[in-house]
Motif scaffolding. Sequence first.
Motif, PDB file in Angstrom:
ATOM      1  N   SER A 105     -46.217 -23.020 -39.536  1.00 44.88           N
ATOM      2  CA  SER A 105     -46.671 -23.717 -38.326  1.00 44.88           C
ATOM      3  C   SER A 105     -47.538 -22.812 -37.464  1.00 44.88           C
ATOM      4  O   SER A 105     -48.537 -23.268 -36.864  1.00 44.88           O
ATOM      5  CB  SER A 105     -45.455 -24.198 -37.513  1.00 44.88           C
ATOM      6  OG  SER A 105     -44.677 -25.094 -38.263  1.00 44.88           O
ATOM      7  N   LEU A 151     -39.671 -16.543 -40.895  1.00 46.14           N
ATOM      8  CA  LEU A 151     -39.531 -17.337 -42.118  1.00 46.14           C
ATOM      9  C   LEU A 151     -39.546 -18.829 -41.804  1.00 46.14           C
ATOM     10  O   LEU A 151     -40.125 -19.631 -42.550  1.00 46.14           O
ATOM     11  CB  LEU A 151     -38.226 -16.965 -42.823  1.00 46.14           C
ATOM     12  CG  LEU A 151     -38.120 -17.230 -44.320  1.00 46.14           C
ATOM     13  CD1 LEU A 151     -39.155 -16.422 -45.087  1.00 46.14           C
ATOM     14  CD2 LEU A 151     -36.722 -16.902 -44.813  1.00 46.14           C
ATOM     15  N   ALA A 152     -38.932 -19.214 -40.687  1.00 44.71           N
ATOM     16  CA  ALA A 152     -38.849 -20.629 -40.326  1.00 44.71           C
ATOM     17  C   ALA A 152     -40.178 -21.190 -39.827  1.00 44.71           C
ATOM     18  O   ALA A 152     -40.535 -22.344 -40.124  1.00 44.71           O
ATOM     19  CB  ALA A 152     -37.762 -20.831 -39.270  1.00 44.71           C
ATOM     20  N   TRP A 153     -40.951 -20.409 -39.080  1.00 41.68           N
ATOM     21  CA  TRP A 153     -42.078 -20.978 -38.360  1.00 41.68           C
ATOM     22  C   TRP A 153     -43.447 -20.419 -38.731  1.00 41.68           C
ATOM     23  O   TRP A 153     -44.451 -20.852 -38.165  1.00 41.68           O
ATOM     24  CB  TRP A 153     -41.860 -20.802 -36.844  1.00 41.68           C
ATOM     25  CG  TRP A 153     -40.658 -21.534 -36.348  1.00 41.68           C
ATOM     26  CD1 TRP A 153     -39.532 -21.001 -35.807  1.00 41.68           C
ATOM     27  CD2 TRP A 153     -40.450 -22.958 -36.355  1.00 41.68           C
ATOM     28  NE1 TRP A 153     -38.637 -21.981 -35.475  1.00 41.68           N
ATOM     29  CE2 TRP A 153     -39.179 -23.195 -35.801  1.00 41.68           C
ATOM     30  CE3 TRP A 153     -41.228 -24.037 -36.781  1.00 41.68           C
ATOM     31  CZ2 TRP A 153     -38.648 -24.471 -35.657  1.00 41.68           C
ATOM     32  CZ3 TRP A 153     -40.700 -25.311 -36.640  1.00 41.68           C
ATOM     33  CH2 TRP A 153     -39.426 -25.526 -36.086  1.00 41.68           C
ATOM     34  N   GLY A 192     -49.224 -22.170 -46.707  1.00 43.96           N
ATOM     35  CA  GLY A 192     -48.269 -21.951 -47.787  1.00 43.96           C
ATOM     36  C   GLY A 192     -48.512 -20.633 -48.499  1.00 43.96           C
ATOM     37  O   GLY A 192     -47.575 -19.919 -48.868  1.00 43.96           O
ATOM     38  N   GLY A 241     -37.992 -24.556 -47.750  1.00 43.63           N
ATOM     39  CA  GLY A 241     -39.340 -24.575 -47.175  1.00 43.63           C
ATOM     40  C   GLY A 241     -40.385 -25.173 -48.102  1.00 43.63           C
ATOM     41  O   GLY A 241     -41.098 -26.111 -47.727  1.00 43.63           O
ATOM     42  N   GLY A 296     -32.037 -24.705 -41.822  1.00 39.63           N
ATOM     43  CA  GLY A 296     -32.508 -23.381 -41.431  1.00 39.63           C
ATOM     44  C   GLY A 296     -31.494 -22.618 -40.593  1.00 39.63           C
ATOM     45  O   GLY A 296     -31.436 -21.384 -40.634  1.00 39.63           O
ATOM     46  N   ALA A 334     -39.774 -29.039 -48.691  1.00 40.57           N
ATOM     47  CA  ALA A 334     -39.770 -29.963 -47.557  1.00 40.57           C
ATOM     48  C   ALA A 334     -40.873 -31.025 -47.626  1.00 40.57           C
ATOM     49  O   ALA A 334     -40.596 -32.222 -47.458  1.00 40.57           O
ATOM     50  CB  ALA A 334     -39.858 -29.188 -46.251  1.00 40.57           C
ATOM     51  N   GLN A 370     -47.066 -17.894 -46.457  1.00 44.84           N
ATOM     52  CA  GLN A 370     -45.628 -17.734 -46.631  1.00 44.84           C
ATOM     53  C   GLN A 370     -45.308 -16.912 -47.882  1.00 44.84           C
ATOM     54  O   GLN A 370     -44.421 -16.061 -47.875  1.00 44.84           O
ATOM     55  CB  GLN A 370     -44.966 -19.120 -46.736  1.00 44.84           C
ATOM     56  CG  GLN A 370     -43.449 -19.110 -46.695  1.00 44.84           C
ATOM     57  CD  GLN A 370     -42.902 -19.100 -45.285  1.00 44.84           C
ATOM     58  OE1 GLN A 370     -43.556 -18.634 -44.353  1.00 44.84           O
ATOM     59  NE2 GLN A 370     -41.703 -19.619 -45.108  1.00 44.84           N
ATOM     60  N   LEU A 383     -34.127 -30.295 -41.630  1.00 45.71           N
ATOM     61  CA  LEU A 383     -34.720 -28.976 -41.835  1.00 45.71           C
ATOM     62  C   LEU A 383     -34.192 -27.968 -40.821  1.00 45.71           C
ATOM     63  O   LEU A 383     -33.936 -26.808 -41.151  1.00 45.71           O
ATOM     64  CB  LEU A 383     -36.242 -29.070 -41.737  1.00 45.71           C
ATOM     65  CG  LEU A 383     -36.962 -29.745 -42.912  1.00 45.71           C
ATOM     66  CD1 LEU A 383     -38.441 -29.899 -42.602  1.00 45.71           C
ATOM     67  CD2 LEU A 383     -36.766 -28.949 -44.185  1.00 45.71           C
TER      68      LEU A 383
END
Length: 403
Positions: free
Chosen positions: A247, A242-244, A260, A47, A64, A50, A263, A60
């Motif tokens: 976004s 965790l993935a999104w 960021g 993450g 994931g 990227a 996260q 990605l």
Amino acid sequence: MPAPPTETLATRRARTGPPLASGASALLVLGFVLMSLNTRVAFGQIGPLAPVAGFSPAALSVLGLLPPLCMGAFAPLAAVLRRRLGEERGLWWASLVLVAGAVLRMLGMPGLFAGTVVVSAATAVVNVLIPVLVRKRFPRERVGTMMGVYALSMGVGSALVAAVVVPTAQATGSWQPAIGLAVIPAILAAAGMTPQLRHRPPQPAAGTGTKRTGHPHVARTALAWSLTAFFGIQTLAFYTTLAWLPSILVQAGLGRSAAGTGQALLICGVAVGGFAAPVLAAKRADQRPHILVTVLVCVIGFAGLLLAPAGTSMVWVVILGMGLGAGQALPGVLYAHRGRDHDHVAALSTMAQTCGFLLAATGPVLAAALHTATGTWTAPLTALTAVLLVCSAASLRAGHDPK
């Protein structure tokens, strides 16, 4: 009428864990912590890297998807290794495979994909064997603390490596050295587990031959499916978030830098919740209140992201992280408390993690599909909230032994 049999030393040790000399205890704890630090290191690198590495959206997505998919597929391998090698030696060999996978991930994009599969397979073994090791080697009253240490170490290891991958990539001009940082904690884990090689798997009792006395029909029990439901849905919510999450925060109106930060705050919340939940839950015989509180905290976090002003997003991110962290760590206590013996703990852990990780692998993909269909993150967040609430009832059996 004959007097009831007295508790034997072997029975007492199976129930409470063996006594440990101070030196042996220190080495065990050190190896346990170093092993735990590695459990999410490789998965927390992609993450942050990227934007710097220029990975394609397809790459990605695959990177994931691979960890939960492979951890579910390879979890049954832990049972085979445990029977042949024992928990300690199984974890040591898993640590060597972690080193190999971490090195492989440095060898370009093909190596990154292949190495992620290798690391995920090793991590699947660690995930299953850790609760059994804790039940076997630590006193019963320390099970919650050690599972808390396990969860906290996972968060710390992931956060430390995630914090240094981008500066390393920028300083070297390549993402491979940054990915290679995972080799260092993997080597330390192998070294830390080496003193435990003196522990050999127990030999079958005389007259039993090679027959095993495990629990092959654990899938026929309501307890196993309840544990699977709790672990699976919590893990689905964890990997989807965790993935999104970046976004989601960007669409809520935050900048990429703030996303960021969000996260990082999520990971901090995961570490806090992951430590606190098992420590508190292990003190009670009934963990149903802890299951319900875990679900409630997750629901509050998702609801805050959905309904609250963007200016308060970070508060809800931390709350959500604490709930998700509790959901990742609490199952270890449930396996140890509900399992009748070491074999039963291993069987429950294997089934829950095999089915749970395979279920979790669908989360990021389904969330992305819902987002594409609706154009917002409202539908995925609402769906996660609804699934958590519905599944909470099915999870309650995992928290209690009916008399």
